[in-house]
Scaffold this active site. Structure first.
Site, mmCIF file in Angstrom:
data_model
loop_
_atom_site.group_PDB
_atom_site.id
_atom_site.type_symbol
_atom_site.label_atom_id
_atom_site.label_comp_id
_atom_site.label_asym_id
_atom_site.label_seq_id
_atom_site.Cartn_x
_atom_site.Cartn_y
_atom_site.Cartn_z
ATOM 1 N N HIS A 1 33.559 -53.915 -41.922
ATOM 2 C CA HIS A 1 34.647 -54.127 -42.876
ATOM 3 C C HIS A 1 36.025 -53.877 -42.276
ATOM 4 C CE1 HIS A 1 31.481 -54.103 -45.861
ATOM 5 N NE2 HIS A 1 32.339 -54.302 -46.821
ATOM 6 N N GLU B 1 31.740 -67.220 -49.927
ATOM 7 C CA GLU B 1 32.965 -67.478 -49.162
ATOM 8 C C GLU B 1 33.069 -68.914 -48.665
ATOM 9 O OE1 GLU B 1 31.418 -64.566 -48.977
ATOM 10 O OE2 GLU B 1 32.971 -63.127 -49.503
#
Lengths: 325, 343
Positions: free
Chosen positions: A129, A60
């Site tokens: 998440h 990322e």
């Protein structure tokens, strides 16, 4: 007008912008060969080739940094995070680089990059998440933060984001991808900083953004049917810039307000809205402004616990009734 | 004194004696410029951190010498030398350090955030390793447009221990971006020795696993840096492939202004510093210029005086420059949006 899904609306925006401007390219995990984890980028690799639809490793920081670097020399990258929960890995690149480069170099380098992907939870994805975190980004000068709730807004605002010369955090919601709505034909954009009154009403103002707008609209319908209470539902659409005028105009009519979001309540974006309302419209208020938000706990897995953690239609109805007491 | 033929042999083919003199004078300018920084700092003319490059001048000078006008570079917060080697006006660099409106970033970036967009210098960055992913994006942009530019990315040995650098090196090799990763190993990440911080202290060796050519070179000798950089940059420009080069160098001063000799005694000895000072790239190059007959003692003195003069002029210019107007506080947050004054 055609009725399409939120997912298709995003794909249309990406496709049309890539056709319009050769500087636009996409970068992210599983967006090409795999067609996108949520299928937003389906078919785009085949259409535009691997130079413009760039599959990446699970990196990322690398993805964000690569997008920022390319933007610094004039390209218009759209970086996809598989979810904004994973964007936490890239926060240094977003906050310390994308958001600061224009300012710390005296306005000489702009960073026209879009960071997009789903935020939020609700599918038993549990603690790691299910983040929203839009308030983190809205806290950072230099970032724009938008959170469209409908297919039409998603398409028009993604186009605006891609054409914007500043870094834009474009937060979708996984639960919105399959929702359907009318989307205007052809090229159109929706400006940032303009809230949309999605339902008019005179009793209570409900301020929401992203998926909770749909919750608020359902709650408003139910309140109208069962209690005769008319709620005005404002979809902020964009948090930075923030359209305070629309909020204040509505409050000068209703004198009561409830803010709804899926992020945690503590230090959530609702706190900023409430602070500004009391600052600019204290005398208009007939009741304290309430917040409906996620419980201040890590999001649990068990279905019943998760449901209890997230804001619900019933929570909104309860809050509306409380401000009417 | 050497014969002309012998001098020619000692110099890389592309390096004329005149060009070597220019590079030597660039190093002199960097040295004198930074020698003016500490007194100015102590007088309260500057604030923040201030990281000087003294001892490492040959690295930036030797690499940047091979940049074309349309090439790019990014570097860390130890960036004065890189800006000056790229040809940025020393007066505007000093003005930035003084926080003045005439500075390269209008006084809003300071010592760590120098920039010169016209010369492709896209900034000095204050987060260790943070600019390495950016360089991959710049390199990707070059490839995207089909250009044959390169991007030089300078960072220190400390950056080799932060995650994003490794994400970026891997991605650089995957996308074959034309980036030269110049790891300036000055032996210490602040006070932490590279042998302690890196399980594989040979950083070129460590980078080998990323699927790009790597090399470890000597960084205290301008001619050697020049020769190696020429070959590496040519390879990256023509292949294209990224390249990782570890440059062994040394900073003679502390990490930053606060890392005074007392603090330095906690991690390195005077003898060690003295060992490296004997390898001062400026002294070494001066000796070469004399021995080879390229320059006379008199010329060296003149050039030294001239560099010092330039540094003093930069200080005077900075000192006479205005502070940024207070409206600048709210400018440049966004390209197109006003930020409301909070008062």
């Amino acid at each position: 007008m055609a009725v399409i899904t939120y997912r298709e609306a995003l794909r249309q925006a990406l496709t049309e912008e890539m056709e319009r401007d050769p500087n636009v390219f996409l970068v992210g995990e599983e967006i090409g060969r795999y067609q996108g984890t949520f299928r937003v980028t389906e078919g785009l690799l085949q259409r535009f080739g691997e130079m413009r639809v760039v599959d990446t490793p699970i990196s990322e920081s690398g993805i964000a940094g690569m997008a920022i670097g390319a933007a610094m020399i004039g390209l218009r990258p759209v970086a996809e995070f598989m979810t904004f929960s994973f964007a936490l890995i890239a926060v240094d690149q977003i906050v310390n680089h994308a958001a600061k480069i224009l300012y710390m170099f005296g306005g000489q380098i702009s960073v026209p990059v879009v960071f997009r992907g789903p935020a939020g939870g609700g599918a038993q994805l549990s603690a790691q998440h299910s983040h929203s975190l839009e308030s983190w980004y809205a806290h950072i000068p230099g970032l724009k933060v938008v959170t469209p709730a409908t297919p039409a807004d998603a398409k028009g605002m993604l186009k605006t984001a891609i054409r914007d010369d500043n870094p834009v955090i474009f937060m979708e919601h996984a639960k919105l991808y399959s929702t359907r709505g009318e989307v205007p034909e052809g090229d159109y954009t929706i400006p940032f900083g303009v809230a949309d009154v999605k339902r008019e009403g005179s009793d209570v103002t409900i301020i929401a953004y992203s998926q909770p707008v749909l919750l608020a609209l359902h709650a408003a319908e139910k309140l109208a049917e069962t209690e005769g209470i008319q709620c005005e539902v404002i979809d902020l659409r964009s948090l930075q810039p923030l359209d305070m005028e629309t909020i204040l105009r509505s409050i000068s009519k209703t004198h009561r307000a409830v803010v709804v979001h899926e992020d945690h309540r503590n230090v959530g974006f609702g706190a900023e809205i409430v602070a500004r309302i009391q600052e600019f419209a204290f005398d208009e208020l007939d009741a304290p402004v309430l917040r409906v938000a996620s419980a201040d706990v890590p999001i649990p897995y068990a279905r019943n616990l998760e449901r209890a953690a997230f804001p619900s239609e019933e929570d909104i109805i309860r809050a509306v009734k409380r401000v009417l007491v | 004194m050497k014969t002309e033929v012998a001098v020619r042999k000692a110099l890389p083919e592309s390096l004329t004696p005149q060009r070597l003199v220019e590079l030597y004078r660039t190093m002199l300018l960097i040295r004198h410029f930074e020698e003016q920084c500490s007194p100015a700092y102590r007088q309260g003319k500057m604030g923040g951190y201030m990281h000087v490059y003294i001892g490492q001048e040959a690295v930036a000078t030797g690499f940047i010498a091979h940049m074309r006008d349309d090439d790019y570079m990014v570097c860390s917060y130890r960036d004065h030398g890189h800006a000056l080697a790229r040809g940025t006006d020393p007066r505007r660099v000093m003005a930035e350090l003084f926080g003045r409106y005439t500075g390269v970033s209008k006084g809003k970036g300071g010592s760590m955030h120098l920039v010169d967009v016209e010369r492709g210098f896209l900034g000095g960055y204050g987060i260790v390793g943070g600019m390495v992913p950016l360089a991959v994006g710049i390199g990707y942009g070059i490839r995207y447009r089909g250009g044959d530019q390169v991007c030089l990315c300078f960072f220190g040995d400390g950056a080799m221990n932060i995650g994003p650098v490794h994400e970026a090196l891997n991605m650089a090799a995957i996308y074959k971006v034309p980036v030269v990763f110049v790891c300036e190993n000055n032996r210490y990440a602040m006070a932490t020795p590279v042998e302690f911080a890196s399980a594989v202290p040979n950083l070129a060796e460590r980078a080998k696993q990323y699927g790009m050519p790597t090399r470890q070179i000597e960084g205290m000798d301008l001619l050697e840096v020049y020769r190696q950089a020429e070959e590496i940059i040519r390879q990256v420009r023509t292949t294209p492939t990224p390249f990782f080069v570890e440059v062994i160098t040394y900073r003679f001063e502390g990490h930053g202004i606060a890392d005074n000799p007392t603090n330095q005694a906690l991690y390195r000895t005077k003898e060690e510093v003295e060992y490296w000072r004997q390898r001062d790239p400026i002294v070494n190059t001066a000796r070469f210029l004399l021995d080879s007959g390229i320059a006379t003692e008199q010329q060296l003195l003149e050039w030294d005086a001239h560099a010092k003069q330039q540094a003093l002029e930069a200080v005077a210019y900075a000192d006479a420059s205005p502070e940024p107007p207070i409206e600048e506080l709210y400018r440049d947050v966004y390209t197109d949006m006003e930020v409301q004054e909070w008062r």
